[in-house]
Design a protein around this motif. Structure first.
Motif, PDB file in Angstrom:
ATOM      1  N   MET A   1      64.745 138.149 -31.405  1.00 55.51           N
ATOM      2  CA  MET A   1      63.652 138.118 -30.454  1.00 55.51           C
ATOM      3  C   MET A   1      63.492 136.860 -29.782  1.00 55.51           C
ATOM      4  N   ALA A   2      63.682 135.724 -30.616  1.00 57.39           N
ATOM      5  CA  ALA A   2      63.477 134.446 -30.201  1.00 57.39           C
ATOM      6  C   ALA A   2      64.859 134.126 -29.189  1.00 57.39           C
ATOM      7  N   ASN A   3      65.950 134.828 -29.716  1.00 58.52           N
ATOM      8  CA  ASN A   3      67.181 134.331 -28.685  1.00 58.52           C
ATOM      9  C   ASN A   3      67.077 135.086 -27.275  1.00 58.52           C
ATOM     10  N   LEU A   4      66.460 136.128 -27.332  1.00 57.64           N
ATOM     11  CA  LEU A   4      66.201 137.194 -26.184  1.00 57.64           C
ATOM     12  C   LEU A   4      65.197 136.221 -25.073  1.00 57.64           C
ATOM     13  N   LYS A   5      64.136 135.811 -25.661  1.00 56.59           N
ATOM     14  CA  LYS A   5      63.323 135.129 -24.987  1.00 56.59           C
ATOM     15  C   LYS A   5      63.708 133.783 -24.282  1.00 56.59           C
ATOM     16  N   ALA A   6      64.702 133.262 -25.159  1.00 52.22           N
ATOM     17  CA  ALA A   6      65.442 131.816 -24.727  1.00 52.22           C
ATOM     18  C   ALA A   6      66.159 132.125 -23.425  1.00 52.22           C
ATOM     19  N   HIS A   7      67.008 133.246 -23.689  1.00 53.26           N
ATOM     20  CA  HIS A   7      67.717 133.720 -22.346  1.00 53.26           C
ATOM     21  C   HIS A   7      66.971 134.042 -21.346  1.00 53.26           C
ATOM     22  N   TYR A   8      65.863 134.610 -21.469  1.00 51.63           N
ATOM     23  CA  TYR A   8      64.932 135.125 -20.340  1.00 51.63           C
ATOM     24  C   TYR A   8      64.421 133.651 -19.635  1.00 51.63           C
ATOM     25  N   TYR A   9      64.080 132.779 -20.410  1.00 51.16           N
ATOM     26  CA  TYR A   9      63.565 131.535 -19.704  1.00 51.16           C
ATOM     27  C   TYR A   9      64.613 130.786 -19.122  1.00 51.16           C
TER      28      TYR A   9
ATOM     29  N   PHE B   1      67.442 132.169 -17.692  1.00 52.96           N
ATOM     30  CA  PHE B   1      68.053 132.571 -16.401  1.00 52.96           C
ATOM     31  C   PHE B   1      66.857 133.289 -15.737  1.00 52.96           C
ATOM     32  N   GLN B   2      65.715 132.845 -15.996  1.00 53.08           N
ATOM     33  CA  GLN B   2      64.558 133.556 -15.281  1.00 53.08           C
ATOM     34  C   GLN B   2      64.624 133.343 -13.654  1.00 53.08           C
ATOM     35  N   HIS B   3      65.038 132.470 -13.225  1.00 57.60           N
ATOM     36  CA  HIS B   3      65.009 132.262 -11.549  1.00 57.60           C
ATOM     37  C   HIS B   3      66.346 133.475 -11.056  1.00 57.60           C
ATOM     38  N   MET B   4      67.241 133.519 -11.866  1.00 62.22           N
ATOM     39  CA  MET B   4      68.369 134.228 -11.434  1.00 62.22           C
ATOM     40  C   MET B   4      68.132 135.527 -11.577  1.00 62.22           C
TER      41      MET B   4
ATOM     42  N   TRP C   1      64.914 137.140 -11.404  1.00 56.95           N
ATOM     43  CA  TRP C   1      63.971 137.448 -10.333  1.00 56.95           C
ATOM     44  C   TRP C   1      64.637 137.471  -8.988  1.00 56.95           C
ATOM     45  N   PHE C   2      65.715 136.442  -8.752  1.00 57.41           N
ATOM     46  CA  PHE C   2      66.463 136.436  -7.306  1.00 57.41           C
ATOM     47  C   PHE C   2      67.168 137.735  -7.296  1.00 57.41           C
ATOM     48  N   ALA C   3      67.943 138.321  -8.281  1.00 55.72           N
ATOM     49  CA  ALA C   3      68.580 139.510  -8.274  1.00 55.72           C
ATOM     50  C   ALA C   3      67.720 140.725  -8.137  1.00 55.72           C
ATOM     51  N   THR C   4      66.659 140.582  -8.767  1.00 58.97           N
ATOM     52  CA  THR C   4      65.595 141.579  -8.635  1.00 58.97           C
ATOM     53  C   THR C   4      65.092 141.857  -7.201  1.00 58.97           C
ATOM     54  N   GLY C   5      64.882 140.781  -6.601  1.00 60.67           N
ATOM     55  CA  GLY C   5      64.466 140.816  -5.142  1.00 60.67           C
ATOM     56  C   GLY C   5      65.422 141.442  -4.286  1.00 60.67           C
ATOM     57  N   LEU C   6      66.560 140.643  -4.499  1.00 64.26           N
ATOM     58  CA  LEU C   6      67.905 141.260  -3.500  1.00 64.26           C
ATOM     59  C   LEU C   6      67.933 142.794  -3.827  1.00 64.26           C
ATOM     60  N   ILE C   7      67.981 143.397  -4.982  1.00 67.20           N
ATOM     61  CA  ILE C   7      68.042 144.841  -5.160  1.00 67.20           C
ATOM     62  C   ILE C   7      67.074 145.576  -4.631  1.00 67.20           C
ATOM     63  N   GLY C   8      65.667 145.123  -4.778  1.00 63.13           N
ATOM     64  CA  GLY C   8      64.507 145.691  -4.094  1.00 63.13           C
ATOM     65  C   GLY C   8      64.862 145.536  -2.428  1.00 63.13           C
ATOM     66  N   ILE C   9      64.952 144.513  -1.967  1.00 61.69           N
ATOM     67  CA  ILE C   9      65.143 144.405  -0.465  1.00 61.69           C
ATOM     68  C   ILE C   9      66.194 145.377  -0.129  1.00 61.69           C
TER      69      ILE C   9
END
Length: 59
Positions: free
Chosen positions: A1-9, A11-14, A16-24
């Protein structure tokens, strides 16, 4: 779980950027489809015949 959280933090900017592009992109596709289905004149009405007012009908 800590490994997953570390990866999220990391690549967090990438993420959210990809999620925004998909939403647009989805929003643009929905807008395009809605604009393609705009009501148009029926095919049996000819604008040239409707605009021909050289002869008048009796009222």
């Amino acid at each position: 779980m800590a490994n997953l959280k570390a990866h999220y933090y990391r690549f967090q900017h990438m993420i959210w950027f990809a999620t925004g592009l998909i939403g647009i992109g989805i929003g643009l596709v929905v807008w395009w489809q809605c604009s393609q289905t705009a009501p148009v004149l029926p095919r049996d009405i000819s604008p040239s015949v409707a605009a021909d007012q050289s002869t008048q009908k009796a009222v």
